[in-house]
Design a protein around this motif. Sequence first.
Motif, PDB file in Angstrom:
ATOM      1  N   VAL A 148      -5.453 -36.279 -30.775  1.00 20.07           N
ATOM      2  CA  VAL A 148      -5.611 -37.228 -31.723  1.00 20.07           C
ATOM      3  C   VAL A 148      -4.696 -36.753 -32.963  1.00 20.07           C
ATOM      4  N   TYR A 149      -5.271 -35.555 -33.409  1.00 19.76           N
ATOM      5  CA  TYR A 149      -4.668 -35.447 -34.766  1.00 19.76           C
ATOM      6  C   TYR A 149      -3.120 -35.316 -34.692  1.00 19.76           C
ATOM      7  N   PHE A 150      -2.447 -34.561 -33.709  1.00 20.28           N
ATOM      8  CA  PHE A 150      -1.113 -34.475 -33.666  1.00 20.28           C
ATOM      9  C   PHE A 150      -0.425 -35.586 -33.358  1.00 20.28           C
ATOM     10  N   LEU A 151      -1.061 -36.525 -32.474  1.00 21.15           N
ATOM     11  CA  LEU A 151      -0.664 -37.732 -32.326  1.00 21.15           C
ATOM     12  C   LEU A 151      -0.384 -38.417 -33.660  1.00 21.15           C
ATOM     13  N   THR A 154       2.727 -30.305 -42.407  1.00 22.22           N
ATOM     14  CA  THR A 154       3.282 -28.745 -42.628  1.00 22.22           C
ATOM     15  C   THR A 154       2.761 -27.537 -41.816  1.00 22.22           C
ATOM     16  N   ILE A 155       3.270 -26.682 -41.814  1.00 21.59           N
ATOM     17  CA  ILE A 155       2.873 -25.679 -40.549  1.00 21.59           C
ATOM     18  C   ILE A 155       1.409 -25.261 -41.296  1.00 21.59           C
ATOM     19  N   LYS A 156       1.391 -25.123 -42.706  1.00 22.74           N
ATOM     20  CA  LYS A 156      -0.082 -24.541 -43.101  1.00 22.74           C
ATOM     21  C   LYS A 156      -1.160 -25.653 -42.639  1.00 22.74           C
ATOM     22  N   GLN A 157      -1.042 -26.866 -42.862  1.00 23.23           N
ATOM     23  CA  GLN A 157      -1.993 -27.905 -42.380  1.00 23.23           C
ATOM     24  C   GLN A 157      -2.202 -27.707 -40.978  1.00 23.23           C
ATOM     25  N   ALA A 169      -1.917 -25.149 -38.862  1.00 23.88           N
ATOM     26  CA  ALA A 169      -2.947 -23.931 -38.838  1.00 23.88           C
ATOM     27  C   ALA A 169      -4.078 -23.913 -39.331  1.00 23.88           C
ATOM     28  N   LEU A 170      -4.185 -24.669 -40.344  1.00 21.62           N
ATOM     29  CA  LEU A 170      -5.714 -24.611 -40.904  1.00 21.62           C
ATOM     30  C   LEU A 170      -6.508 -25.620 -39.999  1.00 21.62           C
ATOM     31  N   PHE A 171      -6.016 -26.804 -39.431  1.00 20.92           N
ATOM     32  CA  PHE A 171      -6.805 -27.542 -38.753  1.00 20.92           C
ATOM     33  C   PHE A 171      -7.064 -26.951 -37.556  1.00 20.92           C
ATOM     34  N   LEU A 172      -6.142 -26.176 -36.800  1.00 20.08           N
ATOM     35  CA  LEU A 172      -6.373 -25.537 -35.444  1.00 20.08           C
ATOM     36  C   LEU A 172      -7.580 -24.430 -35.719  1.00 20.08           C
ATOM     37  N   LEU A 173      -7.272 -23.857 -36.881  1.00 20.83           N
ATOM     38  CA  LEU A 173      -8.269 -22.668 -37.242  1.00 20.83           C
ATOM     39  C   LEU A 173      -9.663 -23.234 -37.319  1.00 20.83           C
ATOM     40  N   SER A 174      -9.758 -24.478 -37.838  1.00 23.54           N
ATOM     41  CA  SER A 174     -10.998 -24.963 -38.001  1.00 23.54           C
ATOM     42  C   SER A 174     -11.638 -25.585 -36.853  1.00 23.54           C
ATOM     43  N   ILE A 175     -10.826 -26.137 -35.866  1.00 22.42           N
ATOM     44  CA  ILE A 175     -11.330 -26.405 -34.646  1.00 22.42           C
ATOM     45  C   ILE A 175     -11.664 -25.213 -33.691  1.00 22.42           C
ATOM     46  N   THR A 176     -10.877 -24.371 -33.819  1.00 17.63           N
ATOM     47  CA  THR A 176     -11.210 -22.977 -33.236  1.00 17.63           C
ATOM     48  C   THR A 176     -12.751 -22.303 -33.578  1.00 17.63           C
ATOM     49  N   LEU A 177     -12.850 -22.423 -35.028  1.00 19.18           N
ATOM     50  CA  LEU A 177     -14.079 -21.766 -35.495  1.00 19.18           C
ATOM     51  C   LEU A 177     -15.335 -22.642 -34.753  1.00 19.18           C
ATOM     52  N   ILE A 178     -15.285 -24.174 -34.835  1.00 24.00           N
ATOM     53  CA  ILE A 178     -16.254 -24.798 -34.509  1.00 24.00           C
ATOM     54  C   ILE A 178     -16.404 -24.782 -33.020  1.00 24.00           C
ATOM     55  N   TYR A 179     -15.321 -24.422 -32.311  1.00 19.78           N
ATOM     56  CA  TYR A 179     -15.740 -24.186 -30.780  1.00 19.78           C
ATOM     57  C   TYR A 179     -16.498 -22.953 -30.609  1.00 19.78           C
ATOM     58  N   PRO A 225     -15.678 -25.986 -43.394  1.00 18.64           N
ATOM     59  CA  PRO A 225     -15.493 -27.198 -44.182  1.00 18.64           C
ATOM     60  C   PRO A 225     -14.227 -27.134 -45.091  1.00 18.64           C
ATOM     61  N   PRO A 226     -14.221 -25.901 -45.879  1.00 17.85           N
ATOM     62  CA  PRO A 226     -13.160 -26.046 -46.704  1.00 17.85           C
ATOM     63  C   PRO A 226     -11.755 -25.872 -45.919  1.00 17.85           C
ATOM     64  N   ILE A 227     -11.834 -25.267 -44.755  1.00 18.83           N
ATOM     65  CA  ILE A 227     -10.559 -25.154 -43.967  1.00 18.83           C
ATOM     66  C   ILE A 227     -10.246 -26.280 -43.469  1.00 18.83           C
ATOM     67  N   PHE A 228     -11.306 -27.085 -42.912  1.00 16.86           N
ATOM     68  CA  PHE A 228     -11.067 -28.592 -42.458  1.00 16.86           C
ATOM     69  C   PHE A 228     -10.717 -29.493 -43.365  1.00 16.86           C
ATOM     70  N   ILE A 229     -11.339 -29.224 -44.769  1.00 16.16           N
ATOM     71  CA  ILE A 229     -10.642 -30.248 -45.823  1.00 16.16           C
ATOM     72  C   ILE A 229      -9.189 -30.138 -46.021  1.00 16.16           C
ATOM     73  N   PHE A 230      -8.499 -28.852 -46.026  1.00 15.88           N
ATOM     74  CA  PHE A 230      -7.025 -28.527 -46.266  1.00 15.88           C
ATOM     75  C   PHE A 230      -6.315 -28.798 -45.046  1.00 15.88           C
ATOM     76  N   GLY A 231      -6.983 -28.694 -43.837  1.00  9.80           N
ATOM     77  CA  GLY A 231      -6.249 -29.141 -42.723  1.00  9.80           C
ATOM     78  C   GLY A 231      -5.849 -30.495 -42.564  1.00  9.80           C
ATOM     79  N   ILE A 232      -6.534 -31.578 -43.283  1.00  8.74           N
ATOM     80  CA  ILE A 232      -6.168 -32.887 -43.002  1.00  8.74           C
ATOM     81  C   ILE A 232      -5.126 -33.224 -43.950  1.00  8.74           C
ATOM     82  N   PRO A 233      -3.986 -33.598 -43.627  1.00 14.57           N
ATOM     83  CA  PRO A 233      -2.866 -34.353 -44.858  1.00 14.57           C
ATOM     84  C   PRO A 233      -3.531 -35.117 -45.657  1.00 14.57           C
ATOM     85  N   VAL A 234      -3.105 -34.903 -46.886  1.00 18.62           N
ATOM     86  CA  VAL A 234      -3.639 -36.079 -48.100  1.00 18.62           C
ATOM     87  C   VAL A 234      -3.326 -37.279 -47.925  1.00 18.62           C
TER      88      VAL A 234
END
Length: 301
Positions: free
Chosen positions: A27-30, A46-49, A51-61, A91-100
């Motif tokens: 859903v995020y990438f759609l 952005t690539i950074k956003q 990457a951070l979102f994927l990192l947050s999801i990976t850590l949650i799992y 949480p900080p990683i997740f916040i930065f992973g969501i585009p403004v």
Amino acid sequence: MLTLDIFGFKALWSPYFLLVLLALTAVYFLITVTFRSKFVDSEPLTIKQAALFLLSITLIYAIKGSPLDLMAHLMFYVHMIIMAFLVLVIPPIFIFGIPVWIWRRIFKIKWVHTLFKFFTKPLIALIVFNGLFSFYHIPMIFDQVMQNFWLHAGYSLLLFIVAIFMWWPLINPVPEHQRISGLKKVGYIFADGILITPACALIIFAPGSIYATYSDPEVWAQVMSLCVGPATFAGLDISGPELFSSMSLVHDQQLGGVLMKIIQEIVYGIILGHVFFEWYRKDQAESEKELKQTLKPSLIE
């Protein structure tokens, strides 16, 4: 000493939870890539956003869907590591992973904006987050939560949400939502560190094991039955967490409190460095602007 393999693949790797996270990622990438052009105020992902979102999801799992989650029902120190990542790291990683632009669209939902506006007020955010975290680790509350699957899942989600509220005044990427800056951010970080200390101190300096979840065989059996499934647990001949670790319950508990405090200090130290760097950069930019304004009349003359 027994190994975790006896609990089976489903209990160890939570495949259904993984599917939920994969669906959330899709859903995020759609929204941010495939259908982004349908939103007039959108910006390229952005690539950074990403990457951070994927990192947050990976850590949650990793903390809620991998064998770590099962280990948290056997060893208290693993539970505290999971708590530290759930409320301090992810949480900080997740916040930065969501585009403004997505945050702005979320805030257009009136009730969401009202909740954020109230619960991200610095004093409210500190009290609510640390209050709920400390409340959770009161032995009577902790044992009750751990014995109810939905209560445990709901409280974990609640802690994650209030952790986002707690982090928001410090690091939120939406300019119009900036609340505190400079010295106030430093004070906020120190206050947060102080408020979380009593819960850690209770755990570290308790003379004995305070959680029935790990010390009472009947309570532990109930918790494990919910974790791995009643049928699976009924087929196992195990009596307690001591079969999986040589560490005493008291040392396990003390290690958990110490690790929570250490991880908190590391994370807050990193954020404090980020705050100082941001403060310095802003101060330098303002100094350069003032210098240019001072020199401009001289150049005209």
